[in-house]
Design a protein around this motif. Structure first.
Motif, mmCIF file in Angstrom:
data_model
loop_
_atom_site.group_PDB
_atom_site.id
_atom_site.type_symbol
_atom_site.label_atom_id
_atom_site.label_comp_id
_atom_site.label_asym_id
_atom_site.label_seq_id
_atom_site.Cartn_x
_atom_site.Cartn_y
_atom_site.Cartn_z
ATOM 1 N N UNK A 159 0.828 -1.204 0.000
ATOM 2 C CA UNK A 159 0.000 0.000 0.000
ATOM 3 C C UNK A 159 0.865 1.257 0.000
ATOM 4 N N UNK A 160 1.833 1.318 0.906
ATOM 5 C CA UNK A 160 2.646 2.520 1.042
ATOM 6 C C UNK A 160 3.476 2.777 -0.205
ATOM 7 N N UNK A 161 4.072 1.730 -0.763
ATOM 8 C CA UNK A 161 4.892 1.905 -1.962
ATOM 9 C C UNK A 161 4.074 2.439 -3.134
ATOM 10 N N UNK A 162 2.839 1.949 -3.257
ATOM 11 C CA UNK A 162 1.973 2.392 -4.351
ATOM 12 C C UNK A 162 1.608 3.863 -4.199
ATOM 13 N N UNK A 163 1.240 4.250 -2.990
ATOM 14 C CA UNK A 163 0.779 5.622 -2.754
ATOM 15 C C UNK A 163 1.953 6.596 -2.687
ATOM 16 N N UNK A 164 3.027 6.172 -2.013
ATOM 17 C CA UNK A 164 4.168 7.051 -1.787
ATOM 18 C C UNK A 164 4.865 7.422 -3.086
ATOM 19 N N UNK A 165 4.795 6.553 -4.089
ATOM 20 C CA UNK A 165 5.462 6.832 -5.358
ATOM 21 C C UNK A 165 4.611 7.727 -6.262
ATOM 22 N N UNK A 166 3.407 8.049 -5.814
ATOM 23 C CA UNK A 166 2.504 8.893 -6.610
ATOM 24 C C UNK A 166 1.834 9.954 -5.745
ATOM 25 N N UNK A 167 2.624 10.561 -4.856
ATOM 26 C CA UNK A 167 2.072 11.517 -3.899
ATOM 27 C C UNK A 167 1.284 12.650 -4.567
ATOM 28 N N UNK A 168 1.781 13.273 -5.650
ATOM 29 C CA UNK A 168 1.006 14.385 -6.243
ATOM 30 C C UNK A 168 -0.409 13.986 -6.642
ATOM 31 N N UNK A 169 -0.558 12.760 -7.192
ATOM 32 C CA UNK A 169 -1.888 12.305 -7.601
ATOM 33 C C UNK A 169 -2.746 11.927 -6.394
ATOM 34 N N UNK A 170 -2.158 11.166 -5.460
ATOM 35 C CA UNK A 170 -2.940 10.685 -4.324
ATOM 36 C C UNK A 170 -3.240 11.771 -3.295
ATOM 37 N N UNK A 171 -2.490 12.845 -3.314
ATOM 38 C CA UNK A 171 -2.743 13.912 -2.347
ATOM 39 C C UNK A 171 -4.125 14.531 -2.538
ATOM 40 N N UNK A 172 -4.738 14.266 -3.712
ATOM 41 C CA UNK A 172 -6.074 14.795 -3.986
ATOM 42 C C UNK A 172 -7.176 13.893 -3.433
ATOM 43 N N UNK A 173 -6.835 12.625 -3.161
ATOM 44 C CA UNK A 173 -7.876 11.675 -2.736
ATOM 45 C C UNK A 173 -7.565 10.973 -1.415
ATOM 46 N N UNK A 174 -6.363 11.181 -0.891
ATOM 47 C CA UNK A 174 -5.970 10.565 0.382
ATOM 48 C C UNK A 174 -5.739 11.674 1.393
ATOM 49 N N UNK A 175 -6.375 11.580 2.552
ATOM 50 C CA UNK A 175 -6.184 12.615 3.549
ATOM 51 C C UNK A 175 -5.484 12.064 4.795
ATOM 52 N N UNK A 176 -5.132 12.941 5.703
ATOM 53 C CA UNK A 176 -4.369 12.573 6.889
ATOM 54 C C UNK A 176 -5.133 11.590 7.762
ATOM 55 N N UNK A 177 -6.431 11.791 7.932
ATOM 56 C CA UNK A 177 -7.221 10.891 8.782
ATOM 57 C C UNK A 177 -7.171 9.460 8.263
ATOM 58 N N UNK A 178 -7.234 9.313 6.946
ATOM 59 C CA UNK A 178 -7.165 7.988 6.352
ATOM 60 C C UNK A 178 -5.810 7.348 6.623
ATOM 61 N N UNK A 179 -4.733 8.117 6.456
ATOM 62 C CA UNK A 179 -3.391 7.591 6.704
ATOM 63 C C UNK A 179 -3.200 7.225 8.169
#
Length: 219
Positions: A159-179
């Motif tokens: 999960x982390x590798x997938x999201x962390x490598x695409x932070x600019x895109x995921x920053x629009x749909x992933x928020x701090x509470x979810x993390x």
């Protein structure tokens, strides 16, 4: 710059054991002027080939940033087949990397068809892929359910590798509470059950990475 000649590359691509090592370690892709050789190999592979050859073709395509209707068709056939889940994850990585080229509707259809798959890793990847284009709460809930149902940390790393490598895109749909929810689930893992005591340093790194990602989202 040093790299292999076209003749050397052709020989390697025809030798399965050598090809696997080459694709995973070669440093001169896009520099050695052998793109046509690589593209030819990729396009020559079909669903009738063995899983290892298909995996090499899809992985190489992703590495080169090469996309075509032919490789997409192959990937879709694999995802509908009974091939092993490692190959399917490679195919879902390709789908993830090419979401703009595939188009929103087809991208969503492909991933939606797998988001309730029996395999946790495939199910996770499909839901995270969908989260790339949508902040729909059902994808977040599915991801947390998948993570909480696993006794091993591997799926958290995925999960982390997938999201962390695409932070600019995921920053629009992933928020701090979810993390923070992901982090909470990870901390609840009972490592005595999974017998992975030696992972303690890596586990702390994952928590640090999650917290770093949280700070990135905040800013």
């Amino acid at each position: 710059m040093s790299g292999k000649s076209s003749a050397e590359v052709l020989r390697v691509m025809r030798n399965k054991p050598e090809r696997k090592v080459f694709i995973n370690s070669y440093k001169y892709f896009k520099k050695d002027k052998n793109d046509n050789v690589y593209y030819s190999f990729i396009e020559s592979v079909s669903i009738n080939d063995d899983s290892e050859t298909i995996e090499d073709a899809v992985y190489l395509s992703d590495t080169l940033g090469y996309y075509s209707v032919g490789i997409l068709k192959l990937v879709k056939l694999v995802l509908k087949s009974k091939r092993n889940f490692f190959l399917k994850l490679t195919c879902l990585d390709f789908i993830h990397s090419n979401y703009l080229k595939i188009g929103k509707t087809e991208y969503s259809d492909i991933n939606e068809s797998l988001r309730t798959n029996k395999n946790l890793f495939i199910k996770l990847q499909a839901n995270v892929n969908l989260l790339l284009n949508s902040s729909n709460e059902k994808y977040r809930k599915s991801i947390l359910t998948i993570l909480s149902s696993s006794e091993y940390p591997n799926i958290f790393y995925r999960f982390l590798n997938m999201v962390d490598s695409n932070i600019p895109q995921y920053s629009k749909t992933v928020d701090v509470d979810f993390l923070k929810s992901v982090e909470k689930e990870f901390k609840c893992l009972d490592f005595s059950k999974s017998n992975i005591v030696e992972y303690s340093t890596i586990n702390q790194k994952l928590i640090n990475d999650l917290q770093s990602f949280e700070r990135t989202i905040k800013h």
